[in-house]
Structure formats: structure tokens, C-alpha cells
Write a protein that holds these residues in place. Sequence first.
Motif, mmCIF file in Angstrom:
data_model
loop_
_atom_site.group_PDB
_atom_site.id
_atom_site.type_symbol
_atom_site.label_atom_id
_atom_site.label_comp_id
_atom_site.label_asym_id
_atom_site.label_seq_id
_atom_site.Cartn_x
_atom_site.Cartn_y
_atom_site.Cartn_z
ATOM 1 N N GLN A 1 -7.767 8.021 1.632
ATOM 2 C CA GLN A 1 -6.757 8.777 2.378
ATOM 3 C C GLN A 1 -7.465 9.814 3.230
ATOM 4 O OE1 GLN A 1 -4.928 11.974 0.412
ATOM 5 N NE2 GLN A 1 -3.104 12.047 1.682
ATOM 6 N N ASN B 1 -10.271 11.425 0.961
ATOM 7 C CA ASN B 1 -9.994 11.424 -0.479
ATOM 8 C C ASN B 1 -9.948 9.986 -0.996
ATOM 9 O OD1 ASN B 1 -9.478 14.261 -0.265
ATOM 10 N ND2 ASN B 1 -7.362 13.823 0.307
ATOM 11 N N ASN C 1 -7.887 19.089 1.494
ATOM 12 C CA ASN C 1 -6.675 19.060 0.681
ATOM 13 C C ASN C 1 -6.435 17.652 0.169
ATOM 14 O OD1 ASN C 1 -4.233 17.786 2.464
ATOM 15 N ND2 ASN C 1 -5.714 18.826 3.785
ATOM 16 N N ASP D 1 -1.445 8.423 15.109
ATOM 17 C CA ASP D 1 -1.864 8.401 13.707
ATOM 18 C C ASP D 1 -3.309 7.925 13.592
ATOM 19 O OD1 ASP D 1 1.187 7.115 12.083
ATOM 20 O OD2 ASP D 1 0.873 8.657 13.625
ATOM 21 N N PHE E 1 -3.134 6.582 4.430
ATOM 22 C CA PHE E 1 -3.878 5.885 3.397
ATOM 23 C C PHE E 1 -4.436 4.570 3.946
ATOM 24 C CE2 PHE E 1 -2.751 8.296 -0.409
ATOM 25 C CZ PHE E 1 -1.593 8.944 -0.018
ATOM 26 N N GLY E 2 -5.504 4.106 3.338
ATOM 27 C CA GLY E 2 -5.967 2.753 3.583
ATOM 28 C C GLY E 2 -5.044 1.760 2.902
ATOM 29 N N GLN E 3 -5.300 0.494 3.137
ATOM 30 C CA GLN E 3 -4.419 -0.544 2.604
ATOM 31 C C GLN E 3 -4.739 -0.901 1.156
ATOM 32 O OE1 GLN E 3 -7.091 -1.188 4.307
ATOM 33 N NE2 GLN E 3 -7.862 -3.257 3.918
ATOM 34 N N GLY E 4 -5.787 -0.326 0.623
ATOM 35 C CA GLY E 4 -6.135 -0.542 -0.774
ATOM 36 C C GLY E 4 -7.169 -1.631 -0.979
ATOM 37 N N ALA F 1 0.813 -1.208 0.000
ATOM 38 C CA ALA F 1 0.000 0.000 0.000
ATOM 39 C C ALA F 1 0.853 1.268 0.000
ATOM 40 C CB ALA F 1 -0.919 -0.002 1.216
ATOM 41 N N LEU F 2 0.184 2.369 -0.227
ATOM 42 C CA LEU F 2 0.813 3.681 -0.182
ATOM 43 C C LEU F 2 1.107 4.068 1.269
ATOM 44 C CD1 LEU F 2 -1.660 5.406 -2.655
ATOM 45 C CD2 LEU F 2 0.689 4.705 -3.185
ATOM 46 N N TYR G 1 -7.582 3.470 -3.249
ATOM 47 C CA TYR G 1 -7.098 3.834 -1.915
ATOM 48 C C TYR G 1 -7.896 5.009 -1.365
ATOM 49 C CZ TYR G 1 -2.868 1.099 -2.863
ATOM 50 O OH TYR G 1 -1.984 0.092 -3.156
ATOM 51 N N PRO H 1 0.000 12.516 10.195
ATOM 52 C CA PRO H 1 0.264 12.073 8.824
ATOM 53 C C PRO H 1 -1.016 11.718 8.084
ATOM 54 C CG PRO H 1 0.720 10.281 10.339
ATOM 55 C CD PRO H 1 0.406 11.481 11.186
ATOM 56 N N TYR H 2 -1.129 12.163 6.860
ATOM 57 C CA TYR H 2 -2.330 11.940 6.066
ATOM 58 C C TYR H 2 -2.362 10.510 5.542
ATOM 59 C CZ TYR H 2 -2.988 17.045 6.058
ATOM 60 O OH TYR H 2 -3.175 18.356 6.419
ATOM 61 N N TRP I 1 0.438 13.520 -9.260
ATOM 62 C CA TRP I 1 1.593 12.817 -8.720
ATOM 63 C C TRP I 1 2.681 12.725 -9.791
ATOM 64 C CZ3 TRP I 1 0.963 8.933 -4.347
ATOM 65 C CH2 TRP I 1 -0.223 9.170 -3.626
ATOM 66 N N TRP J 1 2.322 7.498 3.447
ATOM 67 C CA TRP J 1 2.590 8.932 3.485
ATOM 68 C C TRP J 1 3.872 9.169 4.264
ATOM 69 C CZ3 TRP J 1 3.207 12.928 6.919
ATOM 70 C CH2 TRP J 1 2.878 14.211 6.480
ATOM 71 N N SER K 1 -7.374 13.345 5.123
ATOM 72 C CA SER K 1 -6.626 14.607 5.067
ATOM 73 C C SER K 1 -7.050 15.511 6.222
ATOM 74 C CB SER K 1 -6.850 15.291 3.715
ATOM 75 O OG SER K 1 -8.223 15.521 3.500
ATOM 76 N N GLN L 1 -5.388 3.522 -8.672
ATOM 77 C CA GLN L 1 -4.046 3.213 -9.157
ATOM 78 C C GLN L 1 -4.082 1.973 -10.039
ATOM 79 O OE1 GLN L 1 -0.977 2.002 -6.311
ATOM 80 N NE2 GLN L 1 0.556 3.113 -7.498
ATOM 81 N N PRO M 1 -0.805 6.884 -8.587
ATOM 82 C CA PRO M 1 -2.218 7.058 -8.246
ATOM 83 C C PRO M 1 -2.824 8.256 -8.958
ATOM 84 C CG PRO M 1 -0.965 6.554 -6.282
ATOM 85 C CD PRO M 1 0.021 6.801 -7.378
ATOM 86 N N TYR N 1 -8.375 7.637 -4.378
ATOM 87 C CA TYR N 1 -7.458 7.566 -5.508
ATOM 88 C C TYR N 1 -7.614 6.217 -6.195
ATOM 89 C CZ TYR N 1 -5.098 11.358 -2.988
ATOM 90 O OH TYR N 1 -4.812 12.528 -2.335
#
Lengths: 124, 107
Positions: B89, B34, A109, B1, B98-101, A46-47, B87, B95-96, A114, A49, B91, B38, B44, B36
Motif C-alpha cells: 500500500q 506499507n 502512516n 491515483d 493497495f496492490g492487487q495482492g 483485492a483491498l 498486499y 487515495p492510499y 483493522w 481504499w 501512503s 492477510q 489484514p 500487510y
Amino acid sequence: QITLKESGPTLVKPTQTLTLTCTFSGFSLTSSGVGVGWIRQPPGKALEWLALIYWDDDKRYSPSLRSRLTITKDTSKNQVVLTLTNMDPVDTATYYCAHRRVLTGTYFNWFDPWGQGTLVTVSS
Amino acid sequence: DIQMTQSPSSLSASVGDRVTITCRASQSISSHLNWYQQKPGKAPKFLIYAASSLQSGVPSRFSGSGSGTDFTLTISSLQPEDFATYYCQQSYDTPYTFGQGTKLEIK
């Protein structure tokens, strides 16, 4: 049109310091609300940050990597630099930089667009 | 977090199906969510901000909803180009995260 592109080494050795540069165009990192962030993605995962720098030089970091990360900007060159010290094989990932956009008058935001990403492999 | 948890982790569906992906935050994030998309080997692509506002150019078959801790992304009629990983996220606070997808695959 906003574009970003990451550059840096594709292979680093364990314990070395990684330095990545994000070169952007189409916006100014001196404009209110603007930011540039770094996100990484280990292969098949996963992504994550990592860090964000704002137009006013405020900086935010992932708490889990805070001691190893530094983000800086050079507005004259339209660049943002990320350094990650003491690299380990678990840091192998594609590293992305992204433009942080904020909805005017709000705190909403997001990252758009990207960069294409750069794969960094940590191996001896 | 703030932890973001997506479900399911993977989903098989057919062209034309309606699918829903869920994202849950570990604490209230208001509408600061948010989405995204990918595709393999690509960066993404931003789809939705503020939980339900579509980015310009995103097809109207995509929609988002929710507030507080529970959010959904719905694709009303799957098209071949929609098969990808999605994903969420938050905001709301750095830290902003993300989910694990959620990997959406063709059945």
C-alpha cells in the motif's frame, strides 16, 4: 489496546444507501495525527481504499467513489460513519474500518489495527 | 491515483524457502510504502511501514526494501504460518492505494 468494530446491514437492495458504523476504543479521534479509514474487499479480490477522516475533520475519498461516499465522525461516541449511496451488486464486499497511525514527526502512516470486517451483500 | 502493481500474483513455495514479492508504483512514492499480510477470512495484519521498518512483534525473517517506485518484501525462511496473501500500500498521497495482492501458497 486499540479495537475497532464495524456494524451495519448485511444485505441491501440495489439503489439503496448503505450506512456503516465503526465503533472504536483505545484511542481518541481528537488526537493530532489520528485518523480512521474505510477499506473494502469484494469476495476473492483485492483491498480497495475508500475514505479517511482525520482528527481535524479533514476528509479524503476515493476519486472513483467520491460522488457516492460520505464519512463523518462522532468523537463523543467514538464512532465513524460511512455512507455509500446508490448501492449496486458490484459493491458487495467485506467492509473494514482501520485506525490510521502516523510516525511522529513524519508523514509515514499506515492502518493498524483493522476491525474484523463486515460482509455487505447487494441483492434484490 | 497512484497505481500499485505487485508481482507475482501467486507464488508456490516450501517451508524454509526464501521468497521475494515485488511492488511497483506508477510514480515515485519515496519510501511511503506499507506491507500487510492477510489470511483467509481475517482482516489484514500490518507488517512493515516506510518500506523497510518492521512493526513491533513482526518476526525478523520479514524484511522490506526499496524507494522511489520499486519495492520488495522478502521472507528469509518461510514458516507454515506465513502462507497468506500479501498486499503493498502506498501512503504517499490519497487515495492510499493497495496492490492487487500476492497469494503465497504451499508447494
